[in-house]
Each structure stands twice: as structure tokens, then as C-alpha cells.
Design a protein around this motif. Sequence first.
Motif, PDB file in Angstrom:
ATOM      1  N   ALA A  70       0.811  -1.221   0.000  1.00  0.00           N
ATOM      2  CA  ALA A  70       0.000   0.000   0.000  1.00  0.00           C
ATOM      3  C   ALA A  70       0.849   1.277   0.000  1.00  0.00           C
ATOM      4  CB  ALA A  70      -0.945   0.001   1.206  1.00  0.00           C
ATOM      5  N   VAL A  71       2.149   1.157   0.234  1.00  0.00           N
ATOM      6  CA  VAL A  71       3.037   2.328   0.250  1.00  0.00           C
ATOM      7  C   VAL A  71       3.142   2.829  -1.184  1.00  0.00           C
ATOM      8  CG1 VAL A  71       5.418   3.098   0.640  1.00  0.00           C
ATOM      9  CG2 VAL A  71       4.325   1.555   2.270  1.00  0.00           C
ATOM     10  N   ASN A  72       2.786   4.087  -1.406  1.00  0.00           N
ATOM     11  CA  ASN A  72       2.772   4.594  -2.777  1.00  0.00           C
ATOM     12  C   ASN A  72       3.225   6.049  -2.854  1.00  0.00           C
ATOM     13  OD1 ASN A  72       2.447   4.176  -5.479  1.00  0.00           O
ATOM     14  ND2 ASN A  72       0.247   4.576  -5.480  1.00  0.00           N
ATOM     15  N   PRO A  73       4.422   6.335  -2.396  1.00  0.00           N
ATOM     16  CA  PRO A  73       4.906   7.718  -2.425  1.00  0.00           C
ATOM     17  C   PRO A  73       5.522   8.078  -3.767  1.00  0.00           C
ATOM     18  CG  PRO A  73       6.585   6.344  -1.493  1.00  0.00           C
ATOM     19  CD  PRO A  73       5.410   5.439  -1.825  1.00  0.00           C
ATOM     20  N   GLU A  74       5.882   9.323  -3.912  1.00  0.00           N
ATOM     21  CA  GLU A  74       6.690   9.775  -5.038  1.00  0.00           C
ATOM     22  C   GLU A  74       7.931  10.416  -4.448  1.00  0.00           C
ATOM     23  OE1 GLU A  74       4.829  11.944  -8.217  1.00  0.00           O
ATOM     24  OE2 GLU A  74       2.891  11.047  -7.737  1.00  0.00           O
ATOM     25  N   ASN A  75       9.081  10.092  -5.016  1.00  0.00           N
ATOM     26  CA  ASN A  75      10.333  10.694  -4.589  1.00  0.00           C
ATOM     27  C   ASN A  75      10.677  10.355  -3.138  1.00  0.00           C
ATOM     28  OD1 ASN A  75      12.545  12.154  -5.556  1.00  0.00           O
ATOM     29  ND2 ASN A  75      11.860  13.993  -4.483  1.00  0.00           N
ATOM     30  N   ALA A  76      10.707   9.058  -2.826  1.00  0.00           N
ATOM     31  CA  ALA A  76      11.010   8.612  -1.471  1.00  0.00           C
ATOM     32  C   ALA A  76      12.039   7.489  -1.471  1.00  0.00           C
ATOM     33  CB  ALA A  76       9.739   8.118  -0.783  1.00  0.00           C
ATOM     34  N   VAL A  77      12.755   7.408  -0.354  1.00  0.00           N
ATOM     35  CA  VAL A  77      13.598   6.249  -0.063  1.00  0.00           C
ATOM     36  C   VAL A  77      12.792   5.424   0.926  1.00  0.00           C
ATOM     37  CG1 VAL A  77      15.728   5.443   1.002  1.00  0.00           C
ATOM     38  CG2 VAL A  77      15.777   7.458  -0.478  1.00  0.00           C
ATOM     39  N   ILE A  78      12.569   4.160   0.578  1.00  0.00           N
ATOM     40  CA  ILE A  78      11.730   3.282   1.383  1.00  0.00           C
ATOM     41  C   ILE A  78      12.594   2.169   1.964  1.00  0.00           C
ATOM     42  CG2 ILE A  78       9.694   1.774   1.385  1.00  0.00           C
ATOM     43  CD1 ILE A  78       8.912   3.335  -1.291  1.00  0.00           C
ATOM     44  N   SER A  79      12.478   1.981   3.271  1.00  0.00           N
ATOM     45  CA  SER A  79      13.238   0.934   3.948  1.00  0.00           C
ATOM     46  C   SER A  79      12.278  -0.060   4.587  1.00  0.00           C
ATOM     47  CB  SER A  79      14.136   1.563   5.025  1.00  0.00           C
ATOM     48  OG  SER A  79      14.788   0.555   5.755  1.00  0.00           O
ATOM     49  N   PRO A  80      11.991  -1.157   3.872  1.00  0.00           N
ATOM     50  CA  PRO A  80      11.146  -2.193   4.470  1.00  0.00           C
ATOM     51  C   PRO A  80      11.984  -3.139   5.329  1.00  0.00           C
ATOM     52  CG  PRO A  80      11.509  -2.652   2.141  1.00  0.00           C
ATOM     53  CD  PRO A  80      12.280  -1.414   2.478  1.00  0.00           C
ATOM     54  N   GLY A  81      11.320  -3.945   6.131  1.00  0.00           N
ATOM     55  CA  GLY A  81      12.019  -4.955   6.917  1.00  0.00           C
ATOM     56  C   GLY A  81      12.622  -6.010   6.007  1.00  0.00           C
ATOM     57  N   GLY A  82      13.599  -6.737   6.509  1.00  0.00           N
ATOM     58  CA  GLY A  82      14.304  -7.738   5.713  1.00  0.00           C
ATOM     59  C   GLY A  82      13.423  -8.848   5.175  1.00  0.00           C
ATOM     60  N   SER A  83      12.319  -9.134   5.871  1.00  0.00           N
ATOM     61  CA  SER A  83      11.452 -10.237   5.438  1.00  0.00           C
ATOM     62  C   SER A  83      10.477  -9.842   4.337  1.00  0.00           C
ATOM     63  CB  SER A  83      10.690 -10.807   6.635  1.00  0.00           C
ATOM     64  OG  SER A  83       9.916  -9.821   7.270  1.00  0.00           O
ATOM     65  N   VAL A  84      10.491  -8.592   3.895  1.00  0.00           N
ATOM     66  CA  VAL A  84       9.575  -8.153   2.836  1.00  0.00           C
ATOM     67  C   VAL A  84       9.780  -8.965   1.552  1.00  0.00           C
ATOM     68  CG1 VAL A  84      10.992  -6.319   1.798  1.00  0.00           C
ATOM     69  CG2 VAL A  84       8.488  -6.123   1.792  1.00  0.00           C
ATOM     70  N   ILE A  85      10.959  -9.521   1.390  1.00  0.00           N
ATOM     71  CA  ILE A  85      11.250 -10.296   0.175  1.00  0.00           C
ATOM     72  C   ILE A  85      10.406 -11.559   0.073  1.00  0.00           C
ATOM     73  CG2 ILE A  85      13.541  -9.415  -0.390  1.00  0.00           C
ATOM     74  CD1 ILE A  85      13.801 -12.493   1.355  1.00  0.00           C
ATOM     75  N   TYR A  86       9.780 -11.963   1.177  1.00  0.00           N
ATOM     76  CA  TYR A  86       8.860 -13.105   1.153  1.00  0.00           C
ATOM     77  C   TYR A  86       7.457 -12.687   0.719  1.00  0.00           C
ATOM     78  CZ  TYR A  86      12.448 -15.297   4.101  1.00  0.00           C
ATOM     79  OH  TYR A  86      13.621 -15.780   4.608  1.00  0.00           O
ATOM     80  N   CYS A  87       7.237 -11.393   0.586  1.00  0.00           N
ATOM     81  CA  CYS A  87       5.916 -10.827   0.268  1.00  0.00           C
ATOM     82  C   CYS A  87       5.866 -10.495  -1.222  1.00  0.00           C
ATOM     83  CB  CYS A  87       5.668  -9.583   1.112  1.00  0.00           C
ATOM     84  SG  CYS A  87       5.818  -9.840   2.887  1.00  0.00           S
ATOM     85  N   ARG A  88       5.418 -11.444  -2.016  1.00  0.00           N
ATOM     86  CA  ARG A  88       5.443 -11.303  -3.478  1.00  0.00           C
ATOM     87  C   ARG A  88       4.710 -10.057  -3.957  1.00  0.00           C
ATOM     88  NH1 ARG A  88       2.420 -13.535  -7.860  1.00  0.00           N
ATOM     89  NH2 ARG A  88       0.976 -14.119  -6.258  1.00  0.00           N
ATOM     90  N   GLU A  89       3.499  -9.834  -3.452  1.00  0.00           N
ATOM     91  CA  GLU A  89       2.708  -8.675  -3.870  1.00  0.00           C
ATOM     92  C   GLU A  89       3.444  -7.365  -3.572  1.00  0.00           C
ATOM     93  OE1 GLU A  89      -1.698  -6.686  -3.044  1.00  0.00           O
ATOM     94  OE2 GLU A  89      -1.066  -8.428  -1.887  1.00  0.00           O
ATOM     95  N   ALA A  90       4.013  -7.267  -2.377  1.00  0.00           N
ATOM     96  CA  ALA A  90       4.744  -6.053  -1.993  1.00  0.00           C
ATOM     97  C   ALA A  90       5.960  -5.844  -2.888  1.00  0.00           C
ATOM     98  CB  ALA A  90       5.168  -6.134  -0.526  1.00  0.00           C
ATOM     99  N   MET A  91       6.711  -6.906  -3.174  1.00  0.00           N
ATOM    100  CA  MET A  91       7.909  -6.763  -3.995  1.00  0.00           C
ATOM    101  C   MET A  91       7.569  -6.430  -5.445  1.00  0.00           C
ATOM    102  SD  MET A  91      10.392  -6.739  -1.950  1.00  0.00           S
ATOM    103  CE  MET A  91      11.578  -6.502  -3.263  1.00  0.00           C
ATOM    104  N   GLU A  92       6.498  -7.010  -5.977  1.00  0.00           N
ATOM    105  CA  GLU A  92       6.071  -6.648  -7.336  1.00  0.00           C
ATOM    106  C   GLU A  92       5.672  -5.171  -7.383  1.00  0.00           C
ATOM    107  OE1 GLU A  92       3.034  -9.500  -8.327  1.00  0.00           O
ATOM    108  OE2 GLU A  92       4.514 -11.106  -8.647  1.00  0.00           O
ATOM    109  N   HIS A  93       5.003  -4.714  -6.330  1.00  0.00           N
ATOM    110  CA  HIS A  93       4.611  -3.304  -6.221  1.00  0.00           C
ATOM    111  C   HIS A  93       5.872  -2.414  -6.203  1.00  0.00           C
ATOM    112  CE1 HIS A  93       2.683   0.349  -4.807  1.00  0.00           C
ATOM    113  NE2 HIS A  93       3.427   0.332  -3.720  1.00  0.00           N
ATOM    114  N   TYR A  94       6.850  -2.785  -5.396  1.00  0.00           N
ATOM    115  CA  TYR A  94       8.066  -1.982  -5.301  1.00  0.00           C
ATOM    116  C   TYR A  94       8.812  -1.928  -6.635  1.00  0.00           C
ATOM    117  CZ  TYR A  94       7.735  -1.259  -0.267  1.00  0.00           C
ATOM    118  OH  TYR A  94       7.341  -0.855   0.983  1.00  0.00           O
ATOM    119  N   LYS A  95       8.837  -3.040  -7.354  1.00  0.00           N
ATOM    120  CA  LYS A  95       9.507  -3.057  -8.658  1.00  0.00           C
ATOM    121  C   LYS A  95       8.817  -2.097  -9.640  1.00  0.00           C
ATOM    122  CE  LYS A  95      12.344  -5.785  -9.937  1.00  0.00           C
ATOM    123  NZ  LYS A  95      13.804  -5.602 -10.070  1.00  0.00           N
TER     124      LYS A  95
END
Length: 189
Positions: A70-95
Amino acid sequence: MNYKKKNLIFIGMPAVGKSTVGIVVAKRLGMQFIDTDLLIQEQEGKLLREIIAEQGQEGFLKIENQVNAAVNPENAVISPGGSVIYCREAMEHYKKIGTVVYLKASYQTIKKRIRNPKKRGVVLREGQSLRDLYDERTPYFEKYADITVCEDGCRIEETIENVLNAVKKRRKKYKRRKKLDKGTLPKLK
């Protein structure tokens, strides 16, 4: 990198400096900084370890996925927790919304920085070692990374400069490619 939203998303093992490096990189580039672990704690009204104790690792990952997707900023540095890589939907969103920067460190470097994984808040499954976690996560970090910055033997200041240089280089390459694409693609009528 998606240049409609010039975001940088930092991934990597605990203790690589996703927040520390992220805050400085954000300041240097005139961007906002977002720590998604803080967003999760805010939303749930609890500390991460309390959420994990109550919901278990799977329950926590569902919350982590939902918050990060749900994080949807413009012009931001985003630091998720290390386990975010297990969250397919979140990682596809970040890409889709930016460039994923993998802060890479060898297992030896991580082990030196995390003397006590439990005190550090590193969640390990029953019988899992820090080495097991490192070996499990590394292929995910490599899979999602647009940029990889190795920290081994670097002071924090050097890592920050290496990130800034890698981002600058990637942006130049993208702009050059975009210009070439404009010149070589036929105009549609």
C-alpha cells in the motif's frame, strides 16, 4: 527504474544499514524517508516483536505484505524490513514504483554486526541459525535487486557514496536508453 515515481527501495539482511543509509541517501537526494516497520507498528499499535508473538510469522508476513503493497509515495527512499522479500505482492509493487537497491554484505560481516540475533529482533524459526536465514534470503535479494551495493570492508560513508554513485549511473543509463528509444521507434499515426 520507474521514473514517474523516483523511489528507491532498500532491501538486505538485518544490520546492513537500510535505515541508516536510507536516511542519509534520502537527505542527500532531497527525498522523503519511509521506514515501513514503523508504519506496521503504527497501524497495529504494537511493536514488531509483539505482533510476531501474537500472530506468528505467517500472520506478521500478511500484515507486512499488506502495508508494503500500500506504500505509494513519489520521490522517497523506502526501507522495508528484511522479510519483505517473502511478500510477493509487496515486492512486485516496489519493482513498479521504483528502483530496488540491495545492500549486500557477506555472512561474516552480518555475523559481526549482529552479535545476538534475538536482542537485535531477528526472527528465526525453531532450529534456524542466522547462517540459515542468510542463505535462505540471499537468492531473494538477488532476484529483486535492480542495483546491488556490496558493503564488505566499507565504512558507512563509503556505502552511502557507493549507493549514490550507483543510482546516478543507473539514471544516466536509463535516460540514454530513453533517448535512443525515442529516436528509433516509428511514430504512430
